[in-house]
Design an enzyme around this catalytic site. Sequence first.
Site, short mmCIF file in Angstrom:
data_model
loop_
_atom_site.label_atom_id
_atom_site.label_comp_id
_atom_site.label_asym_id
_atom_site.label_seq_id
_atom_site.Cartn_x
_atom_site.Cartn_y
_atom_site.Cartn_z
N CYS A 161 0.82 -1.02 0.45
CA CYS A 161 0.20 0.00 0.12
C CYS A 161 1.14 1.78 0.09
O CYS A 161 0.57 2.43 0.03
CB CYS A 161 -0.65 -0.48 1.60
SG CYS A 161 0.13 0.21 2.95
N PHE A 177 -0.54 -69.84 17.73
CA PHE A 177 -1.31 -69.26 18.45
C PHE A 177 -2.83 -69.92 18.18
O PHE A 177 -3.16 -70.14 18.97
CB PHE A 177 -1.74 -67.88 18.77
CG PHE A 177 -1.02 -67.03 19.05
CD1 PHE A 177 -0.47 -66.92 20.47
CD2 PHE A 177 -0.19 -66.52 18.29
CE1 PHE A 177 0.37 -66.32 21.09
CE2 PHE A 177 1.21 -65.83 18.72
CZ PHE A 177 1.02 -65.38 19.97
N GLY A 206 -3.59 -70.96 7.37
CA GLY A 206 -2.44 -71.40 8.27
C GLY A 206 -2.24 -71.70 9.49
O GLY A 206 -3.62 -71.36 10.22
N ASP A 222 7.77 -59.19 18.68
CA ASP A 222 9.06 -60.45 16.84
C ASP A 222 9.09 -59.76 15.92
O ASP A 222 8.28 -60.58 15.05
CB ASP A 222 7.63 -61.08 17.60
CG ASP A 222 7.42 -62.78 16.95
OD1 ASP A 222 8.65 -63.28 16.60
OD2 ASP A 222 7.02 -63.39 17.88
N LYS A 271 -8.00 -65.10 13.62
CA LYS A 271 -6.96 -66.30 14.09
C LYS A 271 -7.39 -66.98 15.44
O LYS A 271 -8.35 -65.77 16.46
CB LYS A 271 -6.12 -64.97 14.94
CG LYS A 271 -4.51 -65.87 14.94
CD LYS A 271 -3.58 -65.30 15.84
CE LYS A 271 -2.58 -64.78 14.31
NZ LYS A 271 -1.06 -64.49 15.24
P1 ADP Z 1 2.45 -67.27 13.76
O1 ADP Z 1 1.89 -67.94 14.83
O2 ADP Z 1 3.29 -68.28 12.50
O3 ADP Z 1 2.58 -65.51 14.00
P2 ADP Z 1 0.26 -66.92 12.54
O4 ADP Z 1 -0.64 -68.02 12.86
O5 ADP Z 1 -0.30 -65.23 12.72
O6 ADP Z 1 1.43 -67.12 12.74
O7 ADP Z 1 -0.62 -67.05 11.24
C1 ADP Z 1 -0.31 -68.11 10.56
C2 ADP Z 1 -0.14 -68.74 9.28
O8 ADP Z 1 -1.44 -67.86 8.44
C3 ADP Z 1 0.15 -67.23 8.48
O9 ADP Z 1 1.80 -67.72 7.71
C4 ADP Z 1 0.19 -66.69 7.03
O10 ADP Z 1 -0.08 -67.94 6.40
C5 ADP Z 1 -1.53 -67.03 7.23
N1 ADP Z 1 -2.49 -65.94 8.11
C6 ADP Z 1 -2.00 -65.00 8.90
N2 ADP Z 1 -2.57 -64.13 9.18
C7 ADP Z 1 -3.66 -63.64 7.99
C8 ADP Z 1 -4.51 -62.71 7.60
N3 ADP Z 1 -4.50 -61.19 7.79
N4 ADP Z 1 -4.28 -62.87 5.93
C9 ADP Z 1 -3.71 -64.04 5.37
N5 ADP Z 1 -3.26 -64.96 5.90
C10 ADP Z 1 -2.84 -65.29 6.98
#
Ligand code: ADP
Length: 650
Positions: A141, A400, A396, A510, A417
């Site tokens: 200004c 656990f 898998g 882990d 799980k």
């Molecule tokens: P860990 O106890 O050996 O860490 P997890 O119990 O987490 O293994 O999982 C065992 C298997 O299940 C994994 O190796 C994977 O192949 C499958 N898995 C686990 N979580 C998932 C998921 N969210 N989506 C797809 N596959 C999964």
Amino acid sequence: MARRYDVVREGFMVKRSQNKKRYTPVNFKQRFFQLTTKALTYYDNDIFEKRKEKGRINLETVHTVEVALETTFAEENTITIHYPFLVGYEECGQDYTLYLNAHSELERLEWIKCLRNVCASNKLKDKYHQGVWTGKRWACCKESSRNSIGCVNCISRTFVSSHIADESDHNKENFNQGAQSSPIMPGGGATPGTPSAKLKEKSMIRPKVVVALYNYKAIETGDLSLEKNAEYEVIDDSQEHWWKVRDNHGNTGFIPSNYVKEKELIGLQQYEWYVHDMSRQRSESLLKHEDKEGCFVVRNSSTKGLYTLSLYTKVPHPHVKHYHIKQNSRAEFYLSEKHCCSSIPDLINYHKHNSGGLASRLKTSPCDRPAPATAGLSHDKWEIDPHELMLHDELGSGQFGVVRRGKWRGSIDVAVKMMKEGTMSEDDFIEEAKVMTKLQHTNLVQLYGVCSKNRPIFIVTEYMRHGSLLNYLRKHEQSLSSNQGLLLDMCIQICKGMAYLERHNYIHRDLAARNCLVGSENIVKVADFGLARYVLDDQYTSSGGTKFPIKWAPPEVLNYTRFSSKSDIWAYGVLMWEVFTCGKMPYGRLKNTEVVERVQKGIILEKPKGCYKEVFDIMRKCWSPSPEQRPSFRNLKDQLVNVSQGILVD
Ligand code: ADP
């Protein structure tokens, strides 16, 4: 030094010298700015360990945050000043103004918004000078009294927002240059007729308007469905992950905050072809998977603030070409200098009709891309009714229990799980799960919730179609081992997820390839974070136990079970080694006791075959015997990105 969780926003900007001493010449310097809830501080660089503080403004003293006049800047210097703004503050009874230049309109807007938010309780001025003080008069200004009140009305006086930008990635957006956003103009704001405008007329408060980036189907009562590209008015954004909004029919309800973007900041995100910070390697996999001539995406380049076009062509053989989108001195965008456009969308449009020197005309972009996971399956929801889960095949089994694929309420893919009874301290974990559902990052497997009313308890997470990273590496060893870029990209993704955990003071305990998962579009995510704390099995929790992850543990964990983010860093180094060996067992067949002996003596893993020296150097930093000497994940991420820029072309 600011604590990480206090940081509201940070980044480089160009700063004009403040001329506190009368006779120093005006200069412009690039500085790294960090805004916390207390101060705006600037440093000479962004490397945490090395940076030196160059100046600081105590936010309590700030009275003006406004757009500055571009022309007055441009006259002073040859550097390009396009997006100036100013911060007025008082120091020892004297008014000062800090002039800053952002890299884009949207970056400026975000800085202004964040600054005004953190100064929301300050007494702000009514008027200000848009131009600079030249030493004799105000450039805007021509007023010759330095203390004159200002020639333009401030707009910050009417600005109120409860939302302070946080650190999650979707809020810390990049600078979508050239996107068609509404620029901030003094007195400007909402378009007449929009819900936003109506409210503004009533109360002079500008509500936040967001645009849906994805469709979202409301399942739980109290939630609201989202339609991609539609606008919503935010009613309550006090919770981080679930916001209450109103649609244009007047319906209200909760929506996941990562499914929307503020209208003013949406930039390129409204376009199908924009894939945000997808890496070169992932964009190549995506386009090759589509396998269509002329299929393309635009992504953030690894050089901050720039964009890259990735284009698939079958001529002379199927491959992906990457082009940097450049800008000329008039700030126009181009791929070939002959064809410049004022925005990136215009440029894309041009090349949809003309190849203009590209390997092919731009034809399509990948559609039906997956929407991100939400933080929990609805707002404030972490307890899941097992009757609403349909369980399918086994994915898998781990220590656990069994993991099964499932669907929640027939529509959302989940992994379930089923925790073996007696393996974990359930009540503590259930409490923790409430917190864990709130951790949300692109590179963390999302915890949706738990079924805790019956036994065994179920942990319900995001489903990752390619399963564990360890199996994935082993299965695809042949193709992966020749693609160091892809391996490095996997490490960067994991590092980003870990940097988020580090920022939230969360320790994994882990971290290993078996605990990372691979999803569609080669996304890699960290799973099972924090779970180790709730395991009851001594063999897993004590460093002398047979199930303890000795090979991923640093000396202080082996000696004193002392976990920290720095012990996660050690494990991360071992994980990088697993990635670059495509899933080999660290230390081969050595027994745990022999591994401990080696680690205590400082003998580390060998460089994987074909691994770049620069990459191995980073692993070695993770294995510094003293935790203090190890880098942070944040720092590591920057180092990895630098290496990938150095050894790979973007
Ligand atoms: P860990 O106890 O050996 O860490 P997890 O119990 O987490 O293994 O999982 C065992 C298997 O299940 C994994 O190796 C994977 O192949 C499958 N898995 C686990 N979580 C998932 C998921 N969210 N989506 C797809 N596959 C999964």
